[in-house]
Scaffold this active site. Structure first.
Site, PDB file in Angstrom:
ATOM      1  CB  SER A  52     -19.604  -3.876  25.720  1.00  0.00           C
ATOM      2  OG  SER A  52     -20.159  -2.767  24.804  1.00  0.00           O
ATOM      3  CB  THR A  65     -17.897  -6.993  20.607  1.00  0.00           C
ATOM      4  OG1 THR A  65     -17.420  -7.605  21.865  1.00  0.00           O
ATOM      5  CG2 THR A  65     -16.628  -6.899  19.901  1.00  0.00           C
ATOM      6  CG  HIS A  76     -22.779 -15.619  24.731  1.00  0.00           C
ATOM      7  ND1 HIS A  76     -24.085 -14.845  24.793  1.00  0.00           N
ATOM      8  CD2 HIS A  76     -22.367 -15.787  25.971  1.00  0.00           C
ATOM      9  CE1 HIS A  76     -24.561 -14.739  26.112  1.00  0.00           C
ATOM     10  NE2 HIS A  76     -23.730 -15.150  26.862  1.00  0.00           N
ATOM     11  N   GLY A  77     -18.788 -15.167  22.956  1.00  0.00           N
ATOM     12  CA  GLY A  77     -17.500 -15.645  22.059  1.00  0.00           C
ATOM     13  C   GLY A  77     -17.222 -17.032  21.898  1.00  0.00           C
ATOM     14  CB  VAL A  87      -9.000 -14.767  25.916  1.00  0.00           C
ATOM     15  CG1 VAL A  87      -9.047 -13.961  24.499  1.00  0.00           C
ATOM     16  CG2 VAL A  87      -7.901 -13.901  26.779  1.00  0.00           C
ATOM     17  N   GLY A  88     -12.301 -13.927  24.820  1.00  0.00           N
ATOM     18  CA  GLY A  88     -13.331 -14.265  23.984  1.00  0.00           C
ATOM     19  C   GLY A  88     -12.816 -14.499  22.748  1.00  0.00           C
ATOM     20  CG  ASP A  89     -15.787 -13.609  19.644  1.00  0.00           C
ATOM     21  OD1 ASP A  89     -16.000 -13.110  21.032  1.00  0.00           O
ATOM     22  OD2 ASP A  89     -16.614 -13.099  18.810  1.00  0.00           O
TER      23      ASP A  89
HETATM   24  C1  SD4 Z   1     -16.548 -11.709  23.850  1.00  0.00           C
HETATM   25  N1  SD4 Z   1     -17.599 -11.308  21.874  1.00  0.00           N
HETATM   26  O1  SD4 Z   1     -15.742 -11.353  24.676  1.00  0.00           O
HETATM   27  C2  SD4 Z   1     -17.362 -10.710  23.278  1.00  0.00           C
HETATM   28  C3  SD4 Z   1     -18.450 -10.242  23.717  1.00  0.00           C
HETATM   29  C4  SD4 Z   1     -19.377  -9.366  23.410  1.00  0.00           C
HETATM   30  O2  SD4 Z   1     -20.417  -8.228  21.675  1.00  0.00           O
HETATM   31  O3  SD4 Z   1     -20.080  -8.498  24.071  1.00  0.00           O
HETATM   32  N2  SD4 Z   1     -19.698  -9.033  22.365  1.00  0.00           N
HETATM   33  O4  SD4 Z   1     -17.084 -13.172  23.863  1.00  0.00           O
END
Ligand code: SD4
Length: 322
Positions: free
Chosen positions: A85, A184, A237-238, A213-215
């Site tokens: 990840s 992440t 979940h970003g 693009v995530g958080d």
């Molecule tokens: C995202 N936060 O791209 C990240 C994904 C993830 O642990 O796996 N976070 O949203």
């Protein structure tokens, strides 16, 4: 002693919803740390945070700055193909391409970030160059790749045979739009002088829409550091974290006297209040305040974080809301 009493008073006041002036709270947090043991503290998300914490600690022990340490720490997860990840070996997007998001923030409030970066194994180091060598905070996509190459980073194939196999299986079997993965790495490092730095790096949700693009690279969402107050980082979940600017919110709650774990919990409550969440969605937060108190909390069962302090590096199961 008077200052420690004031710090406790500030926490007590916060638990009754009474707000103290910000300058009083900040001074109390700083003073509380000075009265503490002054040992480094490193916190990061998930089990792969354990070797990452150790690398950050080794960097500090070798005389590295707190920024060097946090970068060295998360580079371990980025380079490990078993961590599917983050970085090399991360699961690709829906089109089969590995695209990476990362950010870094230092004790002076400087920040650097890259998003949707392809072919570069250590996006956190590119984010640091953005911070140190450009007048900007964030570079994305092709521009970020061009900048990285100009800075001497080499193009590599980040899609391992194992990740390719998982992606091919997903394409054959899964409903379109299904995304997965919550691992992440977000890390906050505090050195023995209570200086703070943080980093967050990810390949994002597995099989995400191309261009998504995530958080994680968004300052204030996936990561926020205020050297006077503390730091916070997010995983999961970003979209939920971006809509509530979770890490910034946690630091602001700590500024108002809340303990790190309570602040993480409150930021998760905010998500529940404001957003209609799906049954499979998870968010985990970690936080540290200037006094050296650390904590984490998650939306659902299953989140763990790695905490290194006083020579001990251990995995802690976070409490959860639902
Ligand atoms: C995202 N936060 O791209 C990240 C994904 C993830 O642990 O796996 N976070 O949203």
């Amino acid at each position: 002693m008077i200052n420690r009493r004031r710090f406790l008073l500030s926490s007590l006041a916060a638990s009754f919803g009474i707000s103290l002036p910000v300058h009083v709270k900040s001074a109390n947090l700083r003073q509380a740390f000075r009265e503490g043991p002054g040992a480094p503290l490193i916190i990061s998300t998930w089990k792969h945070g354990l070797p990452a914490n150790r690398a950050a600690f080794d960097s500090l022990s070798a005389g590295g700055s707190v920024l060097d340490a946090v970068e060295a720490g998360v580079r371990i997860s980025e380079g490990d193909p078993a961590v599917t990840s983050v970085g090399y070996g991360g699961w690709p997007d829906a089109g089969g391409e590995v695209t990476l998001d990362a950010c870094i923030m230092d004790r002076d409030g400087n920040a650097g970030s890259v998003a949707c970066l392809k072919h570069i194994k250590h996006p956190v180091s590119v984010a640091r160059r953005v911070m140190e060598k450009t007048p900007h905070v964030m570079l994305v996509g092709e521009g970020a790749l061009q900048f990285a190459e100009k800075e001497g980073f080499c193009r590599e194939n980040l899609l391992t045979p194992q990740a390719k196999e998982v992606w091919e299986k997903w394409k054959r079997e899964s409903a379109a739009g299904t995304v997965t993965g919550h691992d992440t790495i977000g890390m906050i490092t505090m050195d023995s002088s209570a200086e703070l730095a943080g980093a967050c790096t990810t390949s994002g949700l597995g099989f995400k829409m191309q261009g998504r693009v995530g958080d994680s690279p968004i300052i204030g969402a996936g990561l926020f550091i205020d050297n006077e107050i503390g730091g916070a980082a997010a995983t999961g979940h970003g979209e939920l974290v971006m809509k509530t600017l979770g890490s910034f919110l946690i630091v602001e709650l700590m500024r108002n006297g809340m303990q790190p774990e309570d602040a993480c919990r409150e930021a998760l409550e905010r998500i529940l209040q404001k957003i209609h969440i799906q049954p499979n969605q998870q968010v985990g937060f970690i936080a540290v305040d200037k006094s050296g108190t650390a904590g984490g909390f998650s939306l659902r069962d299953g989140f763990e974080y790695a905490l290194l302090r006083e020579g001990e590096n251990k995995l802690i199961k976070a409490s959860f809301l639902l």
